[in-house]
Scaffold this motif. Structure first.
Motif, mmCIF file in Angstrom:
data_model
loop_
_atom_site.group_PDB
_atom_site.id
_atom_site.type_symbol
_atom_site.label_atom_id
_atom_site.label_comp_id
_atom_site.label_asym_id
_atom_site.label_seq_id
_atom_site.Cartn_x
_atom_site.Cartn_y
_atom_site.Cartn_z
ATOM 1 N N ARG A 100 0.786 -1.228 0.000
ATOM 2 C CA ARG A 100 0.000 0.000 0.000
ATOM 3 C C ARG A 100 0.827 1.292 0.000
ATOM 4 N N ALA A 101 2.119 1.154 0.187
ATOM 5 C CA ALA A 101 2.942 2.363 0.219
ATOM 6 C C ALA A 101 2.963 3.025 -1.159
ATOM 7 N N VAL A 102 2.779 4.323 -1.169
ATOM 8 C CA VAL A 102 2.723 5.049 -2.449
ATOM 9 C C VAL A 102 4.106 5.517 -2.885
ATOM 10 N N ASP A 103 5.045 5.564 -1.951
ATOM 11 C CA ASP A 103 6.411 5.964 -2.301
ATOM 12 C C ASP A 103 7.385 5.354 -1.290
ATOM 13 N N VAL A 104 8.669 5.581 -1.520
ATOM 14 C CA VAL A 104 9.706 4.994 -0.673
ATOM 15 C C VAL A 104 9.612 5.510 0.762
ATOM 16 N N GLN A 105 9.325 6.805 0.912
ATOM 17 C CA GLN A 105 9.274 7.386 2.257
ATOM 18 C C GLN A 105 8.150 6.777 3.095
ATOM 19 N N SER A 106 6.986 6.615 2.515
ATOM 20 C CA SER A 106 5.879 6.024 3.270
ATOM 21 C C SER A 106 6.173 4.563 3.597
ATOM 22 N N ALA A 107 6.839 3.860 2.699
ATOM 23 C CA ALA A 107 7.216 2.471 2.972
ATOM 24 C C ALA A 107 8.214 2.400 4.126
ATOM 25 N N ARG A 108 9.191 3.338 4.099
ATOM 26 C CA ARG A 108 10.187 3.381 5.175
ATOM 27 C C ARG A 108 9.518 3.663 6.513
ATOM 28 N N THR A 109 8.553 4.566 6.511
ATOM 29 C CA THR A 109 7.839 4.891 7.752
ATOM 30 C C THR A 109 7.102 3.675 8.301
ATOM 31 N N MET A 110 6.452 2.936 7.404
ATOM 32 C CA MET A 110 5.726 1.737 7.841
ATOM 33 C C MET A 110 6.673 0.684 8.404
ATOM 34 N N VAL A 111 7.830 0.529 7.777
ATOM 35 C CA VAL A 111 8.819 -0.439 8.265
ATOM 36 C C VAL A 111 9.335 -0.021 9.641
ATOM 37 N N GLN A 112 9.591 1.270 9.825
ATOM 38 C CA GLN A 112 10.059 1.760 11.120
ATOM 39 C C GLN A 112 9.009 1.517 12.203
ATOM 40 N N GLU A 113 7.751 1.736 11.849
ATOM 41 C CA GLU A 113 6.679 1.471 12.809
ATOM 42 C C GLU A 113 6.628 -0.010 13.166
ATOM 43 N N ALA A 114 6.826 -0.857 12.182
ATOM 44 C CA ALA A 114 6.819 -2.300 12.421
ATOM 45 C C ALA A 114 7.961 -2.698 13.353
ATOM 46 N N ILE A 115 9.134 -2.111 13.126
ATOM 47 C CA ILE A 115 10.292 -2.404 13.976
ATOM 48 C C ILE A 115 10.030 -1.962 15.415
ATOM 49 N N GLN A 116 9.445 -0.782 15.583
ATOM 50 C CA GLN A 116 9.144 -0.281 16.925
ATOM 51 C C GLN A 116 8.146 -1.179 17.644
ATOM 52 N N LEU A 117 7.122 -1.628 16.932
ATOM 53 C CA LEU A 117 6.133 -2.524 17.529
ATOM 54 C C LEU A 117 6.764 -3.865 17.907
ATOM 55 N N ALA A 118 7.592 -4.401 17.016
ATOM 56 C CA ALA A 118 8.252 -5.677 17.307
ATOM 57 C C ALA A 118 9.188 -5.541 18.511
ATOM 58 N N SER A 119 9.905 -4.415 18.575
ATOM 59 C CA SER A 119 10.802 -4.171 19.705
ATOM 60 C C SER A 119 10.025 -4.090 21.014
ATOM 61 N N ALA A 120 8.883 -3.400 20.991
ATOM 62 C CA ALA A 120 8.046 -3.290 22.192
ATOM 63 C C ALA A 120 7.554 -4.659 22.628
ATOM 64 N N ALA A 121 7.182 -5.492 21.660
ATOM 65 C CA ALA A 121 6.705 -6.842 21.970
ATOM 66 C C ALA A 121 7.818 -7.680 22.595
ATOM 67 N N ILE A 122 9.016 -7.584 22.046
ATOM 68 C CA ILE A 122 10.155 -8.340 22.588
ATOM 69 C C ILE A 122 10.457 -7.904 24.013
ATOM 70 N N ASN A 123 10.445 -6.585 24.245
ATOM 71 C CA ASN A 123 10.708 -6.077 25.599
ATOM 72 C C ASN A 123 9.642 -6.553 26.576
ATOM 73 N N ARG A 124 8.401 -6.546 26.113
ATOM 74 C CA ARG A 124 7.299 -6.975 26.979
ATOM 75 C C ARG A 124 7.436 -8.462 27.326
ATOM 76 N N MET A 125 7.790 -9.265 26.341
ATOM 77 C CA MET A 125 7.967 -10.689 26.600
ATOM 78 C C MET A 125 9.180 -10.933 27.498
ATOM 79 N N GLY A 126 10.227 -10.139 27.273
ATOM 80 C CA GLY A 126 11.422 -10.292 28.093
ATOM 81 C C GLY A 126 11.160 -10.013 29.558
#
Length: 208
Positions: free
Chosen positions: A69-95
């Motif tokens: 769904r990303a319309v350009d590289v910047q929006s794709a990068r933003t979505m990936v960064q959000e995904a990384i932040q969510l995954a990091s939060a999940a790992i910390n919570r599980m830890g």
């Protein structure tokens, strides 16, 4: 985890669920508060893992959207960064939840629960004496104005020093570790200072 460490933490969690006035609690109710504290921890683990699962699912959705769904590289990068932040939060919570099952297993051992009950029982019976000693060691603070968690950590340490035969140095160090886990950012420094003054008072000729 050491059994005494678990017992102190279990006592602290039990105290947080009790009414402020210990006179309202009977001797027979103490084990019930210990059991309630264990159940609370069990619920927290379940909730933390459910939240972590939700964060991982949202991270997966962000990655999928970045591809479709990303319309350009910047929006794709933003979505990936959000995904990384969510995954990091999940790992910390599980830890942070990893230690709790071991804690619960130890907390259900009879010797651990007995020591937790000893702490709670002594604090209920001797609280006036404990509070007087703590108040005399405080500088520019009043005990009843402290956060409840800080008061209870201080009381547990003094109970161990006075009635349970725990060396002052160990009681102070264990209280500091409890404060690092449960108190505010600077709570452990404050608790360390108060308990060291308590220790000095206990060693002085006037106290003996």
């Amino acid at each position: 985890m050491q059994s005494r460490q678990v017992a102190r933490e279990l006592a602290l969690l039990s105290l947080s669920q009790m009414p402020t006035n210990p006179e309202k609690i009977s001797e027979q109710e103490i084990p019930d508060f210990i059991i309630a504290a264990i159940r609370t921890l069990t619920t927290e683990v379940k909730e933390a893992l459910e939240e972590a699962a939700g964060e991982l699912q949202r991270a997966d959705d962000r990655l999928l959207n970045s591809q479709t769904r990303a319309v350009d590289v910047q929006s794709a990068r933003t979505m990936v960064q959000e995904a990384i932040q969510l995954a990091s939060a999940a790992i910390n919570r599980m830890g942070s939840s990893v230690e709790i099952p071991e804690f619960i297993q130890l907390a259900n051992q009879r010797d651990v629960r007995n020591y937790a009950e000893d702490i709670v029982r002594n604090m209920m019976v001797k609280r006036e004496e404990v509070d007087q000693l703590l108040s005399s060691a405080m500088v520019d603070w009043q005990l009843n104005r402290l956060a409840r968690i800080d008061r209870d950590i201080l009381r547990i340490a003094v109970c161990e020093m006075l009635y349970l035969g725990i060396p002052e140095r160990i009681a102070i160090n264990e209280a500091v570790e409890l404060a690092k886990r449960y108190s505010g950012e600077d709570g452990y420094r404050f608790i360390n200072g108060v308990l060291r003054r308590v220790s000095d008072k206990l060693k002085s000729p006037i106290s003996s």
